[in-house]
Design a protein around this motif. Sequence first.
Motif, PDB file in Angstrom:
ATOM      1  N   ILE A  51       0.838  -1.200   0.000  1.00 40.08           N
ATOM      2  CA  ILE A  51       0.000   0.000   0.000  1.00 40.08           C
ATOM      3  C   ILE A  51       0.871   1.248   0.000  1.00 40.08           C
ATOM      4  CG2 ILE A  51      -1.764   1.294   1.266  1.00 40.08           C
ATOM      5  CD1 ILE A  51      -2.822  -1.352   2.309  1.00 40.08           C
ATOM      6  N   ILE A  52       0.548   2.155  -0.938  1.00 40.47           N
ATOM      7  CA  ILE A  52       1.296   3.403  -1.092  1.00 40.47           C
ATOM      8  C   ILE A  52       0.303   4.558  -1.186  1.00 40.47           C
ATOM      9  CG2 ILE A  52       2.877   4.712  -2.578  1.00 40.47           C
ATOM     10  CD1 ILE A  52       3.863   1.980  -3.647  1.00 40.47           C
ATOM     11  N   SER A  53       0.487   5.564  -0.368  1.00 36.39           N
ATOM     12  CA  SER A  53      -0.301   6.787  -0.472  1.00 36.39           C
ATOM     13  C   SER A  53       0.547   7.839  -1.177  1.00 36.39           C
ATOM     14  CB  SER A  53      -0.719   7.282   0.917  1.00 36.39           C
ATOM     15  OG  SER A  53      -1.385   8.526   0.828  1.00 36.39           O
ATOM     16  N   ALA A  62       6.507   7.112 -11.457  1.00 40.55           N
ATOM     17  CA  ALA A  62       7.054   6.603 -12.722  1.00 40.55           C
ATOM     18  C   ALA A  62       8.419   5.960 -12.518  1.00 40.55           C
ATOM     19  CB  ALA A  62       7.149   7.747 -13.734  1.00 40.55           C
ATOM     20  N   GLU A  63       9.229   6.510 -11.609  1.00 40.62           N
ATOM     21  CA  GLU A  63      10.586   6.016 -11.403  1.00 40.62           C
ATOM     22  C   GLU A  63      10.650   4.802 -10.474  1.00 40.62           C
ATOM     23  OE1 GLU A  63      12.872   9.277  -9.969  1.00 40.62           O
ATOM     24  OE2 GLU A  63      12.867  10.362 -11.883  1.00 40.62           O
ATOM     25  N   ASN A  64       9.807   4.789  -9.441  1.00 41.23           N
ATOM     26  CA  ASN A  64       9.960   3.793  -8.382  1.00 41.23           C
ATOM     27  C   ASN A  64       8.935   2.666  -8.396  1.00 41.23           C
ATOM     28  OD1 ASN A  64      12.122   5.335  -7.310  1.00 41.23           O
ATOM     29  ND2 ASN A  64      10.688   6.608  -6.169  1.00 41.23           N
ATOM     30  N   LEU A  65       7.733   2.944  -8.879  1.00 45.44           N
ATOM     31  CA  LEU A  65       6.681   1.939  -8.782  1.00 45.44           C
ATOM     32  C   LEU A  65       6.988   0.657  -9.567  1.00 45.44           C
ATOM     33  CD1 LEU A  65       4.058   1.493  -7.335  1.00 45.44           C
ATOM     34  CD2 LEU A  65       2.838   2.589  -9.231  1.00 45.44           C
ATOM     35  N   PRO A  66       7.617   0.730 -10.748  1.00 47.96           N
ATOM     36  CA  PRO A  66       7.935  -0.524 -11.448  1.00 47.96           C
ATOM     37  C   PRO A  66       8.794  -1.489 -10.621  1.00 47.96           C
ATOM     38  CG  PRO A  66       8.086   1.307 -12.972  1.00 47.96           C
ATOM     39  CD  PRO A  66       7.875   1.907 -11.604  1.00 47.96           C
ATOM     40  N   SER A  67       9.709  -0.972  -9.823  1.00 48.69           N
ATOM     41  CA  SER A  67      10.565  -1.856  -9.023  1.00 48.69           C
ATOM     42  C   SER A  67       9.765  -2.575  -7.941  1.00 48.69           C
ATOM     43  CB  SER A  67      11.703  -1.061  -8.378  1.00 48.69           C
ATOM     44  OG  SER A  67      11.205  -0.137  -7.431  1.00 48.69           O
ATOM     45  N   ILE A  68       8.629  -2.045  -7.575  1.00 49.72           N
ATOM     46  CA  ILE A  68       7.742  -2.703  -6.617  1.00 49.72           C
ATOM     47  C   ILE A  68       6.813  -3.675  -7.342  1.00 49.72           C
ATOM     48  CG2 ILE A  68       5.886  -2.316  -4.932  1.00 49.72           C
ATOM     49  CD1 ILE A  68       7.235   0.388  -4.307  1.00 49.72           C
ATOM     50  N   LEU A  69       6.298  -3.247  -8.468  1.00 42.67           N
ATOM     51  CA  LEU A  69       5.395  -4.085  -9.244  1.00 42.67           C
ATOM     52  C   LEU A  69       6.095  -5.321  -9.820  1.00 42.67           C
ATOM     53  CD1 LEU A  69       3.579  -1.144 -11.023  1.00 42.67           C
ATOM     54  CD2 LEU A  69       2.439  -2.807  -9.532  1.00 42.67           C
ATOM     55  N   GLU A  70       7.413  -5.254  -9.976  1.00 46.66           N
ATOM     56  CA  GLU A  70       8.172  -6.363 -10.562  1.00 46.66           C
ATOM     57  C   GLU A  70       8.899  -7.201  -9.509  1.00 46.66           C
ATOM     58  OE1 GLU A  70      10.697  -4.414 -13.385  1.00 46.66           O
ATOM     59  OE2 GLU A  70       9.016  -3.720 -14.619  1.00 46.66           O
ATOM     60  N   VAL A  92       0.117   8.664 -15.168  1.00 47.70           N
ATOM     61  CA  VAL A  92       1.191   7.708 -14.906  1.00 47.70           C
ATOM     62  C   VAL A  92       0.608   6.387 -14.417  1.00 47.70           C
ATOM     63  CG1 VAL A  92       3.180   7.214 -13.422  1.00 47.70           C
ATOM     64  CG2 VAL A  92       2.899   9.501 -14.412  1.00 47.70           C
ATOM     65  N   LEU A  93      -0.336   6.452 -13.491  1.00 51.14           N
ATOM     66  CA  LEU A  93      -0.923   5.234 -12.934  1.00 51.14           C
ATOM     67  C   LEU A  93      -1.740   4.472 -13.976  1.00 51.14           C
ATOM     68  CD1 LEU A  93      -1.926   6.649  -9.433  1.00 51.14           C
ATOM     69  CD2 LEU A  93      -0.165   4.933  -9.901  1.00 51.14           C
ATOM     70  N   ASP A  94      -2.458   5.191 -14.822  1.00 52.37           N
ATOM     71  CA  ASP A  94      -3.218   4.523 -15.889  1.00 52.37           C
ATOM     72  C   ASP A  94      -2.286   3.788 -16.845  1.00 52.37           C
ATOM     73  OD1 ASP A  94      -5.664   5.289 -14.926  1.00 52.37           O
ATOM     74  OD2 ASP A  94      -5.839   7.071 -16.212  1.00 52.37           O
ATOM     75  N   ASP A  95      -1.149   4.411 -17.173  1.00 51.57           N
ATOM     76  CA  ASP A  95      -0.174   3.758 -18.065  1.00 51.57           C
ATOM     77  C   ASP A  95       0.381   2.489 -17.409  1.00 51.57           C
ATOM     78  OD1 ASP A  95      -0.499   5.668 -20.003  1.00 51.57           O
ATOM     79  OD2 ASP A  95       1.278   6.837 -19.444  1.00 51.57           O
ATOM     80  N   ASP A 138       6.482   4.366   0.584  1.00 53.46           N
ATOM     81  CA  ASP A 138       6.080   5.654   0.012  1.00 53.46           C
ATOM     82  C   ASP A 138       6.457   5.724  -1.460  1.00 53.46           C
ATOM     83  OD1 ASP A 138       5.042   6.554   2.417  1.00 53.46           O
ATOM     84  OD2 ASP A 138       6.916   7.524   3.042  1.00 53.46           O
ATOM     85  N   ALA A 139       5.864   6.690  -2.148  1.00 54.76           N
ATOM     86  CA  ALA A 139       6.090   6.817  -3.588  1.00 54.76           C
ATOM     87  C   ALA A 139       7.519   7.209  -3.924  1.00 54.76           C
ATOM     88  CB  ALA A 139       5.119   7.844  -4.176  1.00 54.76           C
ATOM     89  N   ASP A 140       8.211   7.873  -2.998  1.00 57.77           N
ATOM     90  CA  ASP A 140       9.584   8.307  -3.262  1.00 57.77           C
ATOM     91  C   ASP A 140      10.615   7.276  -2.790  1.00 57.77           C
ATOM     92  OD1 ASP A 140       9.171   8.649  -0.567  1.00 57.77           O
ATOM     93  OD2 ASP A 140       9.992  10.675  -0.463  1.00 57.77           O
ATOM     94  N   CYS A 141      10.180   6.040  -2.635  1.00 60.93           N
ATOM     95  CA  CYS A 141      11.054   4.982  -2.132  1.00 60.93           C
ATOM     96  C   CYS A 141      11.217   3.864  -3.153  1.00 60.93           C
ATOM     97  CB  CYS A 141      10.478   4.392  -0.843  1.00 60.93           C
ATOM     98  SG  CYS A 141      10.363   5.575   0.514  1.00 60.93           S
ATOM     99  N   LYS A 142      12.370   3.187  -3.065  1.00 56.39           N
ATOM    100  CA  LYS A 142      12.640   2.071  -3.979  1.00 56.39           C
ATOM    101  C   LYS A 142      13.320   0.934  -3.200  1.00 56.39           C
ATOM    102  CE  LYS A 142      13.991   2.841  -8.179  1.00 56.39           C
ATOM    103  NZ  LYS A 142      14.769   3.211  -9.384  1.00 56.39           N
TER     104      LYS A 142
END
Length: 373
Positions: A51-53, A62-70, A92-95, A138-142
């Motif tokens: 969960i990310i707010s 765009a930069e960090n979410l793929p590393s979580i999704l993968e 970004v989220l729709d893409d 958080d969104a600014d985390c990887k």
Amino acid sequence: MLETYIRLALFVLFLLVFIIQLYYLISGHKSLSAYVVEDELPEVNTPISVIISARNEAQNLAENLPSILEQNYPDFEVVVVNDCSSDNSDVVLDDLKRTYPHLKVVTITEHVRFKTGKKFALTLGIKAAKNEHLLFTDADCKPATGNWITRMAARFSGNVQLVLGYSPCYKKGGFINALVRFETLKTAINYLSAALNRDPYMGIGRNLAYTKTLFFSNKGFAAHMHVMSGDDDLFVNQNATSNNTVIEIHPDTFVFTDAKPNFASLYRQKKRHMGVGKLYRNRHRRMLSFDAISGFLFYILFIWCLAYYFEPLMALGLFIFRWLAQILVYRKTFKKLNATSQIWYLPFYDFVYYLYINIFGLIGTFVKTTQWK
């Protein structure tokens, strides 16, 4: 005569805070030094909801979410709460949703008479999550690696309902970056050690896991919804017990973020964080206050002893003894947390750290924060 008594009293106070600091160091932090990190990658398939707010975090998403999704994990979803964003976060989220079907987006729109905060956003994300076991960042985390979820999820066993992780800052140049990295490290040593000593008092929302049952059985954030911060540390402080909390500090599970780049942004962040300390349990407030004040007084009185030439050799001896004790206790801990190089700057940054937390502690006592982003 009076001046002699005052000097003697100050030196006795110096001896007292030296003993207090040594007590905190040895009794409080040696458990983390002795803690064994399991290197073997566990096999686990507990369903997890990450969960990310996020508010106006289009670039970070765009930069960090793929590393979580993968992540290398068999059964997980990622729930992103788009909290009243005015940038192109929705685009970004729709893409990303077109590429990653396990991404779920919850959108909050701003209401003119109802201002939302992070706790409200997280509550909606928790309600939208389909799984019992929740992992937060958080969104600014990887995450450092693709095994973040695996190792954090593996810690849910038996009565465990809370898992405390570690979230360091990226190493960059400059004094502020070095200070924030040290403060992050020292804070982690405090709360991780406390958890190992069966008295957990806080966690960091950038890398934290707990169960949905724990959240709803304790009415979520209701007890401190009126406070802007505290979605992580206050929640842990009020719900963690000696039996339901564990830590996870394998390097695979480190979640990195950028340190604030300047004093203005650092001030806003720390003002927001420090204001919640007065809502901790009484024993935790006393513990943290004694540590902060005694650490500050140790350095101030050491400088006083040298400046006024009052037992300077003994004062210097106590200073060196404490420094060597810190190196002895922290050497393995710093290595576990990938911060070995910072140990050689202990005397300087430790002094700045205690000055820093006392100043922000006072600010947090008197200044109220009204926004989370």
